[in-house]
Write a protein that holds these residues in place. Structure first.
Motif, mmCIF file in Angstrom:
data_model
loop_
_atom_site.group_PDB
_atom_site.id
_atom_site.type_symbol
_atom_site.label_atom_id
_atom_site.label_comp_id
_atom_site.label_asym_id
_atom_site.label_seq_id
_atom_site.Cartn_x
_atom_site.Cartn_y
_atom_site.Cartn_z
ATOM 1 N N LYS A 133 -26.302 44.900 12.176
ATOM 2 C CA LYS A 133 -25.623 45.657 11.131
ATOM 3 C C LYS A 133 -24.645 44.791 10.352
ATOM 4 O O LYS A 133 -24.423 44.973 9.145
ATOM 5 C CB LYS A 133 -24.904 46.863 11.755
ATOM 6 C CG LYS A 133 -24.406 47.888 10.762
ATOM 7 C CD LYS A 133 -23.746 49.073 11.475
ATOM 8 C CE LYS A 133 -24.751 49.874 12.266
ATOM 9 N NZ LYS A 133 -24.132 51.101 12.863
ATOM 10 N N LYS A 138 -30.135 46.041 3.992
ATOM 11 C CA LYS A 138 -30.474 47.444 3.754
ATOM 12 C C LYS A 138 -31.978 47.695 3.698
ATOM 13 O O LYS A 138 -32.429 48.810 3.894
ATOM 14 C CB LYS A 138 -29.834 47.927 2.448
ATOM 15 C CG LYS A 138 -28.319 47.782 2.399
ATOM 16 C CD LYS A 138 -27.633 48.603 3.479
ATOM 17 C CE LYS A 138 -26.109 48.471 3.398
ATOM 18 N NZ LYS A 138 -25.436 49.195 4.513
ATOM 19 N N SER A 139 -32.747 46.661 3.359
ATOM 20 C CA SER A 139 -34.200 46.817 3.256
ATOM 21 C C SER A 139 -34.873 45.499 3.603
ATOM 22 O O SER A 139 -34.216 44.449 3.715
ATOM 23 C CB SER A 139 -34.597 47.252 1.848
ATOM 24 O OG SER A 139 -34.372 46.194 0.925
#
Length: 340
Positions: A133, A138-139
């Motif tokens: 994280k 995000k992708s």
């Protein structure tokens, strides 16, 4: 012409003889040995792993237990043999194991080239990605240039190469044969990301020291129908393993459970349930099994829904939704051929 006819007759006879020998080879060996050799993974929570009580547990384990119950009369006559992504098909082809029940994807190449036959789709999955994280990814496109920890010879490795190549993305790889080494390296920061079946990533994340520090990205890049393989050429053994899986799926649709199976076998008037449990007709004879083979399997593990719930669903730490693994009457893909 006569010689040609005799040749054809001999060829036919030899084919039948080989087929009969093939039938006897695995099932009779299992019975003679008194145990079923089941090739599994040792560390995939929910599918095949050793639980806190020191016992083998998981959906793949329960499939072997059900086959053992159907063939040997007891779910406890299973010898679990740990395999890796690299040696699993070699272990099957060599006879070291009778069933490969290790969340293995069904592919054309594996069926055609590796001397193995697929049985029942036991779980519909898809390949995804996990990363830390803290990296703020995000992708998948954000992983351009990233380093991946990978296992050799897996569909995950090939799918990653295809997916990145088609999108003009690049990556570096660090390869580990043993799964535990791969995940250990990832947690130590030797790579930026992992790619595997989503269930495998989610299961492994629960074992991390700080699970919340890792995120599974939203993209799913492949279809991964998972299930058990058997050695190619033994059609009757393949039928047995396949139909045990289907019997547990059919049991869920018919609402036959681990708790009520014995009672239904003697009291139900539903002909579909009677045929499944062996009190009407004798489907067991066609498989070389006793009439109550499916009843024994259901009593050993419960139906498919019970197995799913216990190991990966609502009654497990993983809490997976049924999704594609729901029965077809509930919007999923699971159903069995008719037991008649």
């Amino acid at each position: 012409m006569k010689l040609k006819a005799i040749g054809l007759m001999l060829s036919s006879f030899l084919a039948c003889t080989l087929s009969t020998h093939s039938y006897a080879e695995t099932k009779d060996d299992v019975i003679k040995r008194g145990s079923l050799k089941c090739g599994v993974s040792s560390d995939k929570m929910g599918f095949s792993y050793i639980n806190d009580q020191g016992k083998w547990s998981g959906m793949d384990v329960d499939l072997c237990r059900a086959v053992s119950a159907a063939v040997l009369g007891s779910p406890d006559k299973v010898e679990y043999i740990t395999t890796t992504s690299k040696n699993r098909f070699t272990s099957l082809a060599s006879g070291e194991i009778d069933i490969l029940s290790r969340s293995t994807t069904w592919t054309v190449a594996r069926d055609a080239k590796l001397g193995a036959d697929f049985t029942t789709i036991w779980f519909y999955d898809g390949q995804g990605f996990m990363t830390r994280k803290s990296l703020g990814i995000k992708s998948v496109s954000d992983l351009n240039g990233a380093t991946f920890c990978l296992s050799p010879g897996t569909t995950s490795e090939h799918n990653l190469a295809d997916y990145f190549s088609a999108r003009g993305l690049t990556y570096r790889s660090v390869v580990f044969e043993k799964t535990e080494e791969l995940y250990s390296a990832y947690q130590k920061g030797r790579c930026d990301a992992l790619t595997n079946n989503i269930t495998g990533l989610a299961a492994r994340r629960t074992l991390f020291k700080s699970p919340d520090e890792h995120v599974i990205l939203p993209e799913v890049i492949s279809k991964e129908p998972l299930g058990a393989y058997v050695k190619q050429g033994d059609n009757h053994w393949r039928d047995i393993v396949t139909m045990v899986g289907y019997a547990l799926i059919d049991a869920e649709e018919l609402k036959v459970t681990q708790a009520n199976a014995k009672e239904l076998a003697s009291q139900t008037k539903n002909v579909s349930i009677k045929r499944l449990l062996g009190t009407d007709g004798d489907l067991g004879a066609a498989l070389g099994l006793t009439k109550d083979w499916a009843l024994k399997a259901i009593q050993a593990t419960g139906n498919y829904g019970e197995i799913f719930s216990r190991h990966v669903g609502s009654n497990s730490p993983l809490k997976f939704e049924r999704g594609a693994n729901a029965l077809y009457i509930d919007g999923g893909l699971m159903y069995s051929p008719p037991f008649r």
